[in-house]
Design a protein around this motif. Sequence first.
Motif, PDB file in Angstrom:
ATOM      1  N   TYR A 144       5.222  -5.962   0.754  1.00 32.67           N
ATOM      2  CA  TYR A 144       6.148  -5.324   0.913  1.00 32.67           C
ATOM      3  C   TYR A 144       7.358  -5.617   1.545  1.00 32.67           C
ATOM      4  O   TYR A 144       7.086  -5.791   3.030  1.00 32.67           O
ATOM      5  CB  TYR A 144       5.772  -3.747   1.104  1.00 32.67           C
ATOM      6  CG  TYR A 144       7.132  -2.737   1.423  1.00 32.67           C
ATOM      7  CD1 TYR A 144       8.066  -2.505   0.252  1.00 32.67           C
ATOM      8  CD2 TYR A 144       7.484  -2.215   2.477  1.00 32.67           C
ATOM      9  CE1 TYR A 144       9.137  -1.574   0.339  1.00 32.67           C
ATOM     10  CE2 TYR A 144       8.481  -1.549   2.897  1.00 32.67           C
ATOM     11  CZ  TYR A 144       9.415  -1.233   1.780  1.00 32.67           C
ATOM     12  OH  TYR A 144      10.547  -0.488   2.081  1.00 32.67           O
ATOM     13  N   GLY A 145       8.703  -6.196   1.150  1.00 33.43           N
ATOM     14  CA  GLY A 145       9.619  -6.487   1.961  1.00 33.43           C
ATOM     15  C   GLY A 145      10.110  -5.480   2.988  1.00 33.43           C
ATOM     16  O   GLY A 145      10.732  -4.452   2.449  1.00 33.43           O
ATOM     17  N   GLU A 161       5.151   2.158   4.978  1.00 33.89           N
ATOM     18  CA  GLU A 161       4.777   1.746   3.578  1.00 33.89           C
ATOM     19  C   GLU A 161       4.173   0.421   3.408  1.00 33.89           C
ATOM     20  O   GLU A 161       3.272   0.353   2.685  1.00 33.89           O
ATOM     21  CB  GLU A 161       6.500   1.740   3.077  1.00 33.89           C
ATOM     22  CG  GLU A 161       6.509   1.161   1.684  1.00 33.89           C
ATOM     23  CD  GLU A 161       5.776   1.857   0.519  1.00 33.89           C
ATOM     24  OE1 GLU A 161       5.031   3.067   0.948  1.00 33.89           O
ATOM     25  OE2 GLU A 161       5.702   1.490  -0.714  1.00 33.89           O
ATOM     26  N   GLY A 162       4.364  -0.474   4.224  1.00 31.55           N
ATOM     27  CA  GLY A 162       3.802  -1.889   4.151  1.00 31.55           C
ATOM     28  C   GLY A 162       2.294  -1.715   4.485  1.00 31.55           C
ATOM     29  O   GLY A 162       1.635  -2.419   3.416  1.00 31.55           O
ATOM     30  N   SER A 163       2.001  -1.167   5.150  1.00 28.41           N
ATOM     31  CA  SER A 163       0.325  -0.405   5.519  1.00 28.41           C
ATOM     32  C   SER A 163      -0.201   0.187   4.270  1.00 28.41           C
ATOM     33  O   SER A 163      -1.250  -0.270   3.861  1.00 28.41           O
ATOM     34  CB  SER A 163       0.293   0.253   6.779  1.00 28.41           C
ATOM     35  OG  SER A 163       0.763  -0.468   8.055  1.00 28.41           O
ATOM     36  N   ARG A 164       0.563   1.281   4.050  1.00 30.36           N
ATOM     37  CA  ARG A 164       0.043   1.806   2.752  1.00 30.36           C
ATOM     38  C   ARG A 164      -0.319   1.061   1.556  1.00 30.36           C
ATOM     39  O   ARG A 164      -1.347   0.878   0.776  1.00 30.36           O
ATOM     40  CB  ARG A 164       1.055   3.062   2.337  1.00 30.36           C
ATOM     41  CG  ARG A 164       0.654   3.743   1.137  1.00 30.36           C
ATOM     42  CD  ARG A 164       1.334   4.305   0.280  1.00 30.36           C
ATOM     43  NE  ARG A 164       2.660   3.362  -0.383  1.00 30.36           N
ATOM     44  CZ  ARG A 164       2.151   2.668  -1.298  1.00 30.36           C
ATOM     45  NH1 ARG A 164       0.931   2.913  -2.138  1.00 30.36           N
ATOM     46  NH2 ARG A 164       3.313   2.085  -2.001  1.00 30.36           N
ATOM     47  N   GLY A 175     -10.208  -8.840  -7.161  1.00 30.68           N
ATOM     48  CA  GLY A 175      -9.712  -9.671  -6.013  1.00 30.68           C
ATOM     49  C   GLY A 175      -8.516 -10.582  -6.572  1.00 30.68           C
ATOM     50  O   GLY A 175      -8.558 -11.570  -5.793  1.00 30.68           O
ATOM     51  N   ARG A 176      -8.087 -10.616  -7.640  1.00 32.93           N
ATOM     52  CA  ARG A 176      -6.989 -11.118  -7.888  1.00 32.93           C
ATOM     53  C   ARG A 176      -5.976 -10.857  -7.074  1.00 32.93           C
ATOM     54  O   ARG A 176      -4.839 -11.804  -6.834  1.00 32.93           O
ATOM     55  CB  ARG A 176      -6.587 -11.316  -9.371  1.00 32.93           C
ATOM     56  CG  ARG A 176      -7.350 -12.021 -10.232  1.00 32.93           C
ATOM     57  CD  ARG A 176      -6.928 -11.992 -11.769  1.00 32.93           C
ATOM     58  NE  ARG A 176      -6.994 -10.828 -12.440  1.00 32.93           N
ATOM     59  CZ  ARG A 176      -5.904  -9.970 -12.792  1.00 32.93           C
ATOM     60  NH1 ARG A 176      -4.792 -10.123 -12.128  1.00 32.93           N
ATOM     61  NH2 ARG A 176      -6.134  -8.628 -13.296  1.00 32.93           N
ATOM     62  N   ILE A 177      -5.720  -9.497  -6.636  1.00 33.67           N
ATOM     63  CA  ILE A 177      -4.684  -9.157  -5.703  1.00 33.67           C
ATOM     64  C   ILE A 177      -4.885  -9.273  -4.405  1.00 33.67           C
ATOM     65  O   ILE A 177      -5.959  -8.749  -3.942  1.00 33.67           O
ATOM     66  CB  ILE A 177      -4.100  -7.763  -6.085  1.00 33.67           C
ATOM     67  CG1 ILE A 177      -3.530  -7.996  -7.698  1.00 33.67           C
ATOM     68  CG2 ILE A 177      -2.965  -7.473  -5.026  1.00 33.67           C
ATOM     69  CD1 ILE A 177      -2.843  -6.460  -8.192  1.00 33.67           C
ATOM     70  N   THR A 178      -4.414 -10.054  -3.611  1.00 31.70           N
ATOM     71  CA  THR A 178      -4.326 -10.000  -2.129  1.00 31.70           C
ATOM     72  C   THR A 178      -3.081  -9.457  -1.617  1.00 31.70           C
ATOM     73  O   THR A 178      -2.001  -9.455  -2.267  1.00 31.70           O
ATOM     74  CB  THR A 178      -4.831 -11.292  -1.533  1.00 31.70           C
ATOM     75  OG1 THR A 178      -3.730 -12.376  -1.900  1.00 31.70           O
ATOM     76  CG2 THR A 178      -6.277 -11.519  -1.634  1.00 31.70           C
ATOM     77  N   THR A 179      -3.094  -8.911  -0.282  1.00 32.86           N
ATOM     78  CA  THR A 179      -1.804  -8.359   0.211  1.00 32.86           C
ATOM     79  C   THR A 179      -1.465  -9.196   1.624  1.00 32.86           C
ATOM     80  O   THR A 179      -2.247  -9.862   2.197  1.00 32.86           O
ATOM     81  CB  THR A 179      -1.777  -6.830   0.362  1.00 32.86           C
ATOM     82  OG1 THR A 179      -3.057  -6.693   1.239  1.00 32.86           O
ATOM     83  CG2 THR A 179      -2.201  -6.337  -0.757  1.00 32.86           C
ATOM     84  N   MET A 180      -0.290  -9.053   1.831  1.00 33.97           N
ATOM     85  CA  MET A 180       0.608  -9.587   2.901  1.00 33.97           C
ATOM     86  C   MET A 180       1.654  -8.631   3.581  1.00 33.97           C
ATOM     87  O   MET A 180       1.818  -7.885   2.845  1.00 33.97           O
ATOM     88  CB  MET A 180       1.117 -10.869   2.726  1.00 33.97           C
ATOM     89  CG  MET A 180       0.166 -11.940   2.315  1.00 33.97           C
ATOM     90  SD  MET A 180       1.112 -13.514   1.687  1.00 33.97           S
ATOM     91  CE  MET A 180       0.976 -14.440   3.020  1.00 33.97           C
ATOM     92  N   TYR A 181       1.767  -8.706   4.884  1.00 33.74           N
ATOM     93  CA  TYR A 181       3.035  -8.046   5.400  1.00 33.74           C
ATOM     94  C   TYR A 181       4.233  -8.956   5.439  1.00 33.74           C
ATOM     95  O   TYR A 181       4.106  -9.856   5.628  1.00 33.74           O
ATOM     96  CB  TYR A 181       2.504  -7.700   7.072  1.00 33.74           C
ATOM     97  CG  TYR A 181       1.515  -6.423   7.216  1.00 33.74           C
ATOM     98  CD1 TYR A 181       2.080  -5.108   6.858  1.00 33.74           C
ATOM     99  CD2 TYR A 181       0.376  -6.620   7.289  1.00 33.74           C
ATOM    100  CE1 TYR A 181       1.245  -4.014   7.248  1.00 33.74           C
ATOM    101  CE2 TYR A 181      -0.506  -5.683   7.698  1.00 33.74           C
ATOM    102  CZ  TYR A 181       0.162  -4.309   7.398  1.00 33.74           C
ATOM    103  OH  TYR A 181      -0.816  -3.197   7.568  1.00 33.74           O
ATOM    104  N   GLY A 182       5.227  -8.004   4.971  1.00 35.05           N
ATOM    105  CA  GLY A 182       6.513  -8.998   4.567  1.00 35.05           C
ATOM    106  C   GLY A 182       7.600  -8.519   5.455  1.00 35.05           C
ATOM    107  O   GLY A 182       8.614  -8.166   4.895  1.00 35.05           O
TER     108      GLY A 182
END
Length: 432
Positions: A144-145, A161-164, A175-182
């Motif tokens: 999430y930007g 919102e980024g953490s949620r 496992g196809r979706i990973t997440t990052m902080y943006g």
Amino acid sequence: MADIIIKNAYVLTMDPDLGDIENGVVVIENGLIKEVGRSTGSTADKIIDARGCVVMPGLINTHCHAGMTLFRGYADDMHLKEWLEDRIWPAEAKLTDDDIHIGSLLACLEMIRSGTTSFADMYIHMDRVAQAVKESGIRAALSYGMIDFGSKEKADAELKEGSRFVSQWNGKADGRITTMYGPHAPNTCSREFLIRVKEQAVKDKIRIHIHVLETEAELNYMKENFGMCSIHFLKDIDFWGTDVLAAHCVWLSDGDIKILAEYGVNISHNPVSNMKLASGIAPVAKLIASGANVCLGTDGCASNNNLDMFEEMKTAALLQKVGTMDPTALPARQVLEMATVNGAKALGIKSGVLKEGHNADMIIVDMRKPHLTPLHDVASQLVYAASGKDVRTTIVAGKVLMEDFMVTCLDEQDILGKAVQTSKNLASRIDS
Ligand SMILES: C[C@H]1O[C@@H](n2cnc3c(O)ncnc32)[C@H](O)[C@@H]1O
Ligand SMILES: [Zn+2]
């Protein structure tokens, strides 16, 4: 019994030990590569004859804003500041969840068609980007930007919102979706906010995706406000590490390059966007020589205006050659590494090489075309002569998403129709 065997292929493994295999096989089972070699004793439900084709790792687009497909051609030939502040941000304020869903499906479709099997995204309404990734079968590292513009209330809300988003989507879709902080960039996020983001990311063991030194204006802003450039500023707040993916990195000094290499920062080079917005030429050859991990990205469709990583590879090579006035700069194999192996390292995924135990993320490129004949050197042909339109088959996690140029994972015509309607509705909302 394996799931898929690809045979009679020129296998460009991108693995230094395996090298290229001229008449090889790739065996796929349970979403992973089971075998790569000259022949196999395995049998499979599905056999793909790849005669006349190259099988290679799927391309990895390490900087994208998928939903911006809706803004393709919407704000061309503008300076970055006006482009972003006067056109893109006001338009983005009118985007709905459904718009982003359609725009992201359109992006997934375009990427699957042109040979991208994974992408890193930073945008808004991210639940619907994730939904599109889940539906399409592609792999993605989503963030999430976040922008706080120095407001404490905004910073709190953005990080929440980024953490949620991270806790809701990390590891989803098998496992196809990973997440990052943006966090968006050092000149749109406050120092305090960037410190908080880094702390949260370390605590959650989640990577960070950020724009850095895309423009000379950012360099000047950072010098005026903090007395140092973004690279030194981020070093000062202990932000850098192997967990960071920094997009652009155009305005670097030799000292900055040393810092990025020393901290193992992943750098996403976006040559088409940098040329279109006249941001400058990133010192990619110097970055690679310093040992930094440099990968490749398209940026969004409002600054590119497509998501074709083949076009990005060719542009990267040509831009370094003209930028350094050295035709030996950034040769074809090195560009292929940027688009595969280095991209996988940047996203922390076991893709980017065709090797036993790795994700079965690969593409089959049809070389039996006039513009790909004769074939002296496969790497050269892929980088300098091929385009995304030559991708015949796309496989992600062992699932065939496109076969013989037919997309099998999504209803292409339905998405195209909805994208046209969505952009029309959006245009009238923007104008009202
Ligand atoms: C996530 C936000 O980032 C914006 N964006 C898209 N492309 C660029 C770029 O080249 N530089 C800076 N910011 C960019 C996008 O519109 C979102 O608002
Ligand atoms: Zn961007």
